[in-house]
Design a protein around this motif. Structure first.
Motif, PDB file in Angstrom:
ATOM      1  N   TYR A   1     108.764 -28.480   5.167  1.00  0.00           N
ATOM      2  CA  TYR A   1     110.215 -28.267   5.093  1.00  0.00           C
ATOM      3  C   TYR A   1     110.931 -29.202   6.071  1.00  0.00           C
ATOM      4  O   TYR A   1     111.890 -29.893   5.701  1.00  0.00           O
ATOM      5  N   ASP A   2     110.472 -29.222   7.313  1.00  0.00           N
ATOM      6  CA  ASP A   2     111.087 -30.094   8.327  1.00  0.00           C
ATOM      7  C   ASP A   2     110.983 -31.564   7.936  1.00  0.00           C
ATOM      8  O   ASP A   2     111.928 -32.334   8.124  1.00  0.00           O
ATOM      9  N   LEU A   3     109.851 -31.951   7.385  1.00  0.00           N
ATOM     10  CA  LEU A   3     109.649 -33.319   6.927  1.00  0.00           C
ATOM     11  C   LEU A   3     110.668 -33.678   5.847  1.00  0.00           C
ATOM     12  O   LEU A   3     111.289 -34.748   5.881  1.00  0.00           O
ATOM     13  N   LEU A   4     110.872 -32.774   4.902  1.00  0.00           N
ATOM     14  CA  LEU A   4     111.828 -33.005   3.814  1.00  0.00           C
ATOM     15  C   LEU A   4     113.268 -33.025   4.324  1.00  0.00           C
ATOM     16  O   LEU A   4     114.065 -33.867   3.901  1.00  0.00           O
ATOM     17  N   GLU A   5     113.597 -32.134   5.215  1.00  0.00           N
ATOM     18  CA  GLU A   5     114.951 -32.085   5.768  1.00  0.00           C
ATOM     19  C   GLU A   5     115.286 -33.390   6.498  1.00  0.00           C
ATOM     20  O   GLU A   5     116.379 -33.940   6.341  1.00  0.00           O
ATOM     21  N   GLU A   6     114.341 -33.868   7.286  1.00  0.00           N
ATOM     22  CA  GLU A   6     114.555 -35.126   8.006  1.00  0.00           C
ATOM     23  C   GLU A   6     114.719 -36.284   7.025  1.00  0.00           C
ATOM     24  O   GLU A   6     115.601 -37.126   7.193  1.00  0.00           O
ATOM     25  N   ALA A   7     113.874 -36.329   6.005  1.00  0.00           N
ATOM     26  CA  ALA A   7     113.949 -37.408   5.013  1.00  0.00           C
ATOM     27  C   ALA A   7     115.279 -37.364   4.268  1.00  0.00           C
ATOM     28  O   ALA A   7     115.878 -38.415   4.004  1.00  0.00           O
ATOM     29  N   ALA A   8     115.756 -36.186   3.946  1.00  0.00           N
ATOM     30  CA  ALA A   8     117.043 -36.067   3.260  1.00  0.00           C
ATOM     31  C   ALA A   8     118.179 -36.528   4.171  1.00  0.00           C
ATOM     32  O   ALA A   8     119.091 -37.233   3.727  1.00  0.00           O
ATOM     33  N   SER A   9     118.099 -36.174   5.451  1.00  0.00           N
ATOM     34  CA  SER A   9     119.161 -36.586   6.379  1.00  0.00           C
ATOM     35  C   SER A   9     119.174 -38.096   6.593  1.00  0.00           C
ATOM     36  O   SER A   9     120.228 -38.670   6.862  1.00  0.00           O
ATOM     37  N   LYS A  10     118.023 -38.732   6.443  1.00  0.00           N
ATOM     38  CA  LYS A  10     117.928 -40.192   6.576  1.00  0.00           C
ATOM     39  C   LYS A  10     118.119 -40.907   5.245  1.00  0.00           C
ATOM     40  O   LYS A  10     117.958 -42.115   5.157  1.00  0.00           O
ATOM     41  N   MET A  11     118.382 -40.110   4.192  1.00  0.00           N
ATOM     42  CA  MET A  11     118.579 -40.624   2.840  1.00  0.00           C
ATOM     43  C   MET A  11     117.336 -41.345   2.300  1.00  0.00           C
ATOM     44  O   MET A  11     117.433 -42.275   1.522  1.00  0.00           O
ATOM     45  N   GLU A  12     116.162 -40.884   2.750  1.00  0.00           N
ATOM     46  CA  GLU A  12     114.897 -41.422   2.237  1.00  0.00           C
ATOM     47  C   GLU A  12     114.484 -40.724   0.941  1.00  0.00           C
ATOM     48  O   GLU A  12     113.622 -41.227   0.224  1.00  0.00           O
ATOM     49  N   ILE A  13     115.041 -39.557   0.702  1.00  0.00           N
ATOM     50  CA  ILE A  13     114.832 -38.826  -0.550  1.00  0.00           C
ATOM     51  C   ILE A  13     116.198 -38.366  -1.046  1.00  0.00           C
ATOM     52  O   ILE A  13     117.187 -38.438  -0.313  1.00  0.00           O
ATOM     53  N   ARG A  14     116.236 -37.860  -2.278  1.00  0.00           N
ATOM     54  CA  ARG A  14     117.526 -37.452  -2.826  1.00  0.00           C
ATOM     55  C   ARG A  14     118.110 -36.290  -2.013  1.00  0.00           C
ATOM     56  O   ARG A  14     117.394 -35.461  -1.482  1.00  0.00           O
ATOM     57  N   GLN A  15     119.422 -36.257  -1.953  1.00  0.00           N
ATOM     58  CA  GLN A  15     120.128 -35.311  -1.105  1.00  0.00           C
ATOM     59  C   GLN A  15     120.099 -33.867  -1.617  1.00  0.00           C
ATOM     60  O   GLN A  15     120.263 -32.945  -0.829  1.00  0.00           O
ATOM     61  N   ASN A  16     119.887 -33.685  -2.903  1.00  0.00           N
ATOM     62  CA  ASN A  16     119.932 -32.334  -3.463  1.00  0.00           C
ATOM     63  C   ASN A  16     118.564 -31.649  -3.511  1.00  0.00           C
ATOM     64  O   ASN A  16     118.402 -30.633  -4.191  1.00  0.00           O
TER      65      ASN A  16
END
Length: 188
Positions: A125-140
């Motif tokens: 979860y933390d990994l995904l949240e960080e990636a979303a905040s860095k725009m490395e994965i889709r925001q939704n």
């Protein structure tokens, strides 16, 4: 080592050696070097040891992940490292995971799985949240749901390869590559 830990380790050993169904509590206490009454101070049945075995398995997974995933890398690299770590620990501890799944399926403790797995879910979860905040994965991306989906997908693939099948290294590599492409595509 305390008596509870001796029981857990002896149970893993006996379940691995004799199978879950064929193991008796007398086998476990003999392997642990304790009295049968001592077993019952900690556990009411052999199946009641399963949540502790599951906790041990999750600890092993988390150790492998912490040793293998460089949190300073880009998200795609972290995902590859995560998949490799899960594949590696599944191969290395395949007897443990086979015992765990066999034992949980035969006990009422399967419902505890979510809470036992929470350290792993939270880490992803933390990994995904960080990636979303860095725009490395889709925001939704719903990080809570997706963490469970990813873990299920990665572990299921590793289990098919190391617990159920005996594929060639070429097939393992092909499954790994396809899994990485699938995960990256799903998250972009």
């Amino acid at each position: 080592m305390d008596k509870k830990q001796k029981i857990i380790e002896a149970t893993i050993d006996q379940f691995t050696t004799k199978g879950v169904e064929n193991t008796k509590i007398s086998d476990i206490v003999k392997a642990a070097g304790i009295a049968q009454g001592t077993f019952y101070l900690y556990f009411p049945s052999k199946f009641s040891v399963m949540p502790e075995i599951a906790k041990y398995a999750v600890e092993e997974i988390m150790k492998e992940i912490h040793a293998s995933v460089n949190l300073h890398d880009a998200f795609d690299n972290k995902m590859e490292q995560l998949v490799k770590a899960v594949f590696r620990i599944t191969e290395k501890k395949k007897e443990l995971f086979a015992v765990l799944y066999a034992g949980l399926a035969q006990s009422e403790h399967l419902k505890q799985w979510e809470s036992i797995y929470s350290p792993f879910y939270n880490w992803v979860y933390d990994l995904l949240e960080e990636a979303a905040s860095k725009m490395e994965i889709r925001q939704n991306v719903n990080s809570a749901r997706t963490s469970r989906i990813l873990i299920g997908l990665i572990e299921s693939t590793a289990e098919q390869l190391y617990l159920y099948d005996s594929p060639s290294q070429e097939e393992i590599d092909a499954q790994y590559d396809e899994l990485i492409v699938f995960i990256k595509s799903a998250l972009k």
